[in-house]
Every structure is written in C-alpha cells, then in structure tokens.
Enzyme design. Structure first.
Site, PDB file in Angstrom:
ATOM      1  N   CYS A 157      -4.236  -0.932  -2.724  1.00 12.18           N
ATOM      2  CA  CYS A 157      -4.272   0.501  -2.922  1.00 12.18           C
ATOM      3  C   CYS A 157      -4.902   0.535  -4.221  1.00 12.18           C
ATOM      4  O   CYS A 157      -4.575  -0.051  -5.210  1.00 12.18           O
ATOM      5  CB  CYS A 157      -2.815   0.848  -3.019  1.00 12.18           C
ATOM      6  N   ASP A 207       0.738  -1.141   0.207  1.00 12.89           N
ATOM      7  CA  ASP A 207       0.012  -0.019   0.015  1.00 12.89           C
ATOM      8  C   ASP A 207       0.807   1.073  -0.124  1.00 12.89           C
ATOM      9  O   ASP A 207       2.096   0.966   0.357  1.00 12.89           O
ATOM     10  CB  ASP A 207      -0.936   0.085   1.241  1.00 12.89           C
ATOM     11  N   SER A 208       0.119   2.457  -0.293  1.00  9.54           N
ATOM     12  CA  SER A 208       0.977   3.559  -0.279  1.00  9.54           C
ATOM     13  C   SER A 208       1.272   3.980   1.063  1.00  9.54           C
ATOM     14  O   SER A 208       2.270   4.888   1.387  1.00  9.54           O
ATOM     15  CB  SER A 208       0.241   4.700  -1.103  1.00  9.54           C
ATOM     16  N   HIS A 218      -7.848   3.533   2.337  1.00  9.20           N
ATOM     17  CA  HIS A 218      -7.808   4.459   3.461  1.00  9.20           C
ATOM     18  C   HIS A 218      -9.336   4.517   4.077  1.00  9.20           C
ATOM     19  O   HIS A 218      -9.533   4.753   5.133  1.00  9.20           O
ATOM     20  CB  HIS A 218      -7.380   5.840   3.305  1.00  9.20           C
ATOM     21  N   GLU A 253      -4.139   9.481   7.354  1.00 11.98           N
ATOM     22  CA  GLU A 253      -2.654   9.069   7.690  1.00 11.98           C
ATOM     23  C   GLU A 253      -2.234   9.852   8.876  1.00 11.98           C
ATOM     24  O   GLU A 253      -1.225   9.446   9.598  1.00 11.98           O
ATOM     25  CB  GLU A 253      -1.934   9.680   6.365  1.00 11.98           C
ATOM     26  N   CYS A 308     -10.823   3.857  -2.050  1.00 17.16           N
ATOM     27  CA  CYS A 308      -9.430   3.911  -1.493  1.00 17.16           C
ATOM     28  C   CYS A 308      -9.473   2.975  -0.266  1.00 17.16           C
ATOM     29  O   CYS A 308     -10.408   3.255   0.673  1.00 17.16           O
ATOM     30  CB  CYS A 308      -9.201   5.487  -1.378  1.00 17.16           C
TER      31      CYS A 308
END
Length: 255
Positions: free
Chosen positions: A70, A7-8, A183, A150, A181
């Site tokens: 991701c 993942d990023s 996230h 984040e 996404c």
C-alpha cells in the site's frame, strides 16, 4: 519461506499477482484492511496506527517477511512499523524508485506521480526521486480511482469520466507515470490508453508498476530466484468481509 502482504483492501492484489507469477515464496498470508479502506483520505497519525495494528495481526502467523503493498502506508507508516518489528518489512516506494533508476537515464524526463491524497501530500515519491537526481516531477492526487476499483469498476463510462476529470488539465505530458497506489495497476491499460488516445504522445508512457518493481527488488536484495516453489499457498484475511475479499481475489487473480 512464509511472507505476509498487507494492504488497505484489494489494491495489493496487483502486488500479489506479481509475487504469484514469480513463485518466490511457499506461503503468502494476505491481509486487507477492507473495513477501513480507503487509507488515502486519512491523516498520517491514523495511518501509522493502522500499520501497527496490522503488525499485531501478523504476529501469530509467524511470517519471515512483510510486504506493505500500500503506497499510503509505505509513505506514512513504514518507518514506524519497522521500529516495532523483528522481521524485515518492505514497502513499495523504494522498489519503484529503483525501477525508474534502472530504466530512465534522462534526469529531465517528465515524471508524473499518481497517488492518493495522503501519498501525494507526504512528498515521499518527490523526495525519493529528487535524491536520485530527477528534476521534472509532477504529481496528481487521483483518489477517486480507489473506490471505483474497490467496486470492480475497471472500465466503462464512469472510469473514463474520472480519467478525463483528472488528466485533461495536465500541462506537461509525462514520459513516465508512477502508479503510486497499488490499486492503479488494475486500470493500467486504461490509463495508458487514455494518454495515447487524448494526447499526441509519440510513444506510450513508461508505467511503473509497484508489483513488478518489488519482485525485482526482492530478487536482488534476498537473492531469490523465480520458480523457487511450484505454486504458493495463499491465505486471505480481512478486517471486513473476508468472503468478499476472497471472491475478488478469485476474479482478479484467477485462483
């Protein structure tokens, strides 16, 4: 079975959480490219390069399967990564589409795709949904959610303001929301709560969570069973601060 999750940053924790709950694999190597997050604001060529560099990272770990957790990388780098890999690589978009196919019979149901700017501009979800016959699709680039998550801002006034900014202009209210996404599942309850609190929806929208979808996908594709192992060993790596990544994992995943 030893697998990798790429993942990023921390967004892939939503996928990792589902994998840990299902207990499908003995060992999981998690790599977060946290030094270069977010991916969603970068151009396709750069994202493809990041994906290939992630492959180089995983080579010495001798994994048997790689999950690209991701959406932006799945939309723009997955095919390129698969060309250069000897092991199976699975993205998160196809499993999400198949989850919708199983749960949503009405091809005219209003579907809202939330994602980063790069994911939305790729039209990956739109094209995949249309191939399955879904016609009533809208999409919204909600890239500001990524830096908030984040920074562990998962509730409060700042997140509410951000949701208000994105969702107030919507003209068509969705029956299905794709959390495009990885996230976004971390704020899924807040998103659902916003729609129920600010719009006259008769029932909560169906939220498509890529983590849950990919577990179902892997179970079917590879004939995997829940609780195949007692509890997977998880190893964390990052292009940025790995101590910070591990601390976030302990907080969110209760490791």
């Amino acid at each position: 079975m030893k697998i990798g999750v790429f993942d990023s940053g921390v967004g892939g924790f939503s996928v990792l959480k589902s994998l840990l709950k299902a207990r499908l694999f003995d060992e999981i190597i998690y790599y977060g490219d946290s030094a270069r997050v977010p991916y969603g604001t970068k151009d396709p060529t750069t994202i493809k390069q990041f994906g290939l560099e992630a492959l180089d990272f995983f080579k010495p770990h001798e994994i048997e399967l790689l999950i690209v957790a991701c959406n932006t990388a799945s939309a723009l780098a997955l095919e390129e990564m698969q060309k250069y890999s000897k092991i199976p690589i699975v993205g998160v978009i196809e499993p999400s589409i198949l989850a919708i196919k199983r749960q949503v019979e009405d091809k005219n149901a209003p579907i809202l795709v939330l994602g980063t700017k790069a994911t939305i501009q790729s039209n990956a979800y739109d094209n995949a949904l249309k191939q399955q016959g879904y016609l009533n699709i809208s999409h919204l680039a909600t890239s500001l959610f990524v830096p908030l998550i984040e920074e562990s801002i998962l509730e409060g006034e700042l997140l509410e303001t951000c949701m208000h900014y994105y969702f107030t202009p919507l003209e068509i209210l969705p029956e299905v929301i794709i959390l495009g996404c990885t996230h976004f599942p971390l704020i899924a309850q807040k998103i659902e709560g916003y729609f129920m609190g600010h719009f006259a929806l008769p029932t909560p929208p169906l939220l498509i969570h890529s983590g849950d979808a990919i577990v179902e996908y892997l179970q079917q594709k590879y004939a995997l069973k829940n609780n195949a192992c007692t509890f997977p060993k998880v190893e964390f790596h990052a292009s940025g601060d790995v101590i910070w990544l591990e601390r976030q994992a302990k907080e969110w995943l209760k490791l």
